[in-house]
Design a protein around this motif. Structure first.
Motif, PDB file in Angstrom:
ATOM      1  N   SER A  82       0.791  -1.240  -0.071  1.00  0.00           N
ATOM      2  CA  SER A  82       0.096  -0.019  -0.066  1.00  0.00           C
ATOM      3  C   SER A  82       0.960   1.205  -0.145  1.00  0.00           C
ATOM      4  N   SER A  83       0.363   2.244  -0.728  1.00  0.00           N
ATOM      5  CA  SER A  83       1.092   3.468  -0.563  1.00  0.00           C
ATOM      6  C   SER A  83      -0.054   4.673  -0.172  1.00  0.00           C
ATOM      7  N   SER A  84      -0.523   4.566   1.032  1.00  0.00           N
ATOM      8  CA  SER A  84      -1.966   5.374   1.253  1.00  0.00           C
ATOM      9  C   SER A  84      -1.586   6.198   2.491  1.00  0.00           C
ATOM     10  N   ILE A  85      -0.409   6.252   3.245  1.00  0.00           N
ATOM     11  CA  ILE A  85      -0.262   6.954   4.382  1.00  0.00           C
ATOM     12  C   ILE A  85       0.786   8.127   4.107  1.00  0.00           C
ATOM     13  N   TYR A  86       0.236   9.429   4.688  1.00  0.00           N
ATOM     14  CA  TYR A  86       1.139  10.592   4.535  1.00  0.00           C
ATOM     15  C   TYR A  86       1.472  11.075   5.784  1.00  0.00           C
ATOM     16  N   PRO A  87       2.853  10.805   6.366  1.00  0.00           N
ATOM     17  CA  PRO A  87       3.187  10.915   7.884  1.00  0.00           C
ATOM     18  C   PRO A  87       3.149  12.447   7.924  1.00  0.00           C
ATOM     19  N   ASP A  90      -5.442  18.933   7.098  1.00  0.00           N
ATOM     20  CA  ASP A  90      -6.770  18.826   7.404  1.00  0.00           C
ATOM     21  C   ASP A  90      -7.790  17.850   6.760  1.00  0.00           C
ATOM     22  N   LEU A  91      -7.028  17.089   5.713  1.00  0.00           N
ATOM     23  CA  LEU A  91      -7.930  16.146   5.151  1.00  0.00           C
ATOM     24  C   LEU A  91      -7.256  14.576   5.186  1.00  0.00           C
ATOM     25  N   TYR A  92      -6.049  14.504   5.817  1.00  0.00           N
ATOM     26  CA  TYR A  92      -5.557  13.239   6.094  1.00  0.00           C
ATOM     27  C   TYR A  92      -4.166  13.374   6.671  1.00  0.00           C
ATOM     28  N   GLY A  93      -3.572  12.055   7.041  1.00  0.00           N
ATOM     29  CA  GLY A  93      -2.278  12.272   7.463  1.00  0.00           C
ATOM     30  C   GLY A  93      -2.225  11.316   8.878  1.00  0.00           C
ATOM     31  N   THR A 128       6.467  10.403   0.483  1.00  0.00           N
ATOM     32  CA  THR A 128       7.687  11.198   1.095  1.00  0.00           C
ATOM     33  C   THR A 128       7.570  12.449   1.666  1.00  0.00           C
ATOM     34  N   THR A 129       8.182  12.626   2.844  1.00  0.00           N
ATOM     35  CA  THR A 129       8.452  13.839   3.582  1.00  0.00           C
ATOM     36  C   THR A 129      10.164  13.994   3.812  1.00  0.00           C
TER      37      THR A 129
END
Length: 292
Positions: free
Chosen positions: A150-155, A159-162, A186-187
């Motif tokens: 999965s590539s579904s998480i933004y760390p 306001d909409l995800y994370g 990526t962060t």
């Protein structure tokens, strides 16, 4: 000049049309999708031509809704050597589903894409990165449905995800299934702050030099491959403009669309790119970190 031999990064495309973005849910009903002018064929042809020019292979996270209506597009991207992956059927966020409805959606979409594309579909990306703390069960559902990653998480905070404290790089989200991995967007970490560096609206918002610096930092400081994403509609400043949008939605969606292509071209020159599966499945070294 960046040493291209050091790291290969993953280039990804979320295959959805302009009227299917989550930010337009309040303004465009799903029942109206069939009546709206589609731009996906034109924009996808531009993307495939651009990637071919720079000899880049990418991963296309594709909506089942799009694949069902434009099967030749799917067959063409597969024939060009790109990876076909799933974006769910109709861009419903995971937070709006339960385990059973989500499993049915991802299982159905995987089968549909495989039937049209004639290749195995191993990857999935949630609509609007909508796997958050309330629906971590989605990883188990994906594993049950036959996905490998999965590539579904933004760390980051958003306001909409994370999930702000999620691992920044590849990890194993299910203890009983270490073969299944999550590949976060990526962060870059700068003085303790996580800065989005994975593309999308941030790529249009930041000046190009900042995106280049952030990806270079991930490669050289973190010693990791970066993951970049964008959408076909981000190449299309001539797309039909929606009315009645609030200021934030209008700003996020339409900002600097006319700059996307030139920035992508520079990105292709500055870094080396390949498919998700080749970087993170076939040759990956996984940290073994577990996160819930």
């Amino acid at each position: 000049m960046i040493n291209k031999k050091t790291f290969c990064n993953a280039f990804t495309v979320d295959v959805e049309d302009y009227f299917q973005v989550s930010a337009f849910e309040k303004y465009i009903h799903r029942d109206d999708w069939e009546r709206l002018p589609c731009r996906i064929e034109k924009n996808m042809e531009c993307i495939l031509a651009l990637l071919d020019q720079y000899k880049i292979k990418a991963t296309f996270f594709t909506l089942g809704w799009i694949a069902e209506r434009y099967p030749k597009l799917i067959q063409e991207l597969v024939a060009c050597g790109h990876e076909l992956a799933s974006h769910g059927y109709s861009h419903i966020r995971v937070t709006q589903q339960n385990h059973n409805s989500f499993f049915d959606d991802v299982y159905r979409t995987k089968a549909l894409l495989e039937d049209i594309g004639g290749v195995e579909v191993r990857g999935y990306r949630a609509a609007s990165y909508s796997i958050d703390r309330t629906c971590l069960w989605a990883h188990s559902a994906l594993c049950e449905a036959g996905y490998f990653y999965s590539s579904s998480i933004y760390p980051v905070h958003h306001d909409l995800y994370g999930i702000p404290d999620a691992p920044r790089f590849v990890y194993q989200p299910i203890l009983d299934h270490p073969e299944f991995i999550e590949i976060p967007i990526t962060t870059t970490d700068f003085f303790g702050y996580r800065i989005p560096a994975g593309g999308g609206g941030y790529f249009r918002f930041y000046p190009y030099w900042f995106s280049r610096w952030a990806i270079k930092r991930v490669n050289e400081y973190d010693k990791q491959s970066a993951l970049f994403y964008f959408h076909p509609w981000e190449l299309d400043p001539e797309q039909p403009k929606q009315t009645g949008l609030n200021l934030k939605t209008r700003f996020r969606h339409y900002l600097n669309l006319h700059r996307t292509e030139s920035r992508l071209r520079q990105l292709f020159v500055d870094f080396q790119w390949d498919r998700m599966d080749r970087i993170f499945l076939d040759n990956a070294v996984i940290s073994g970190e577990h996160h819930e």
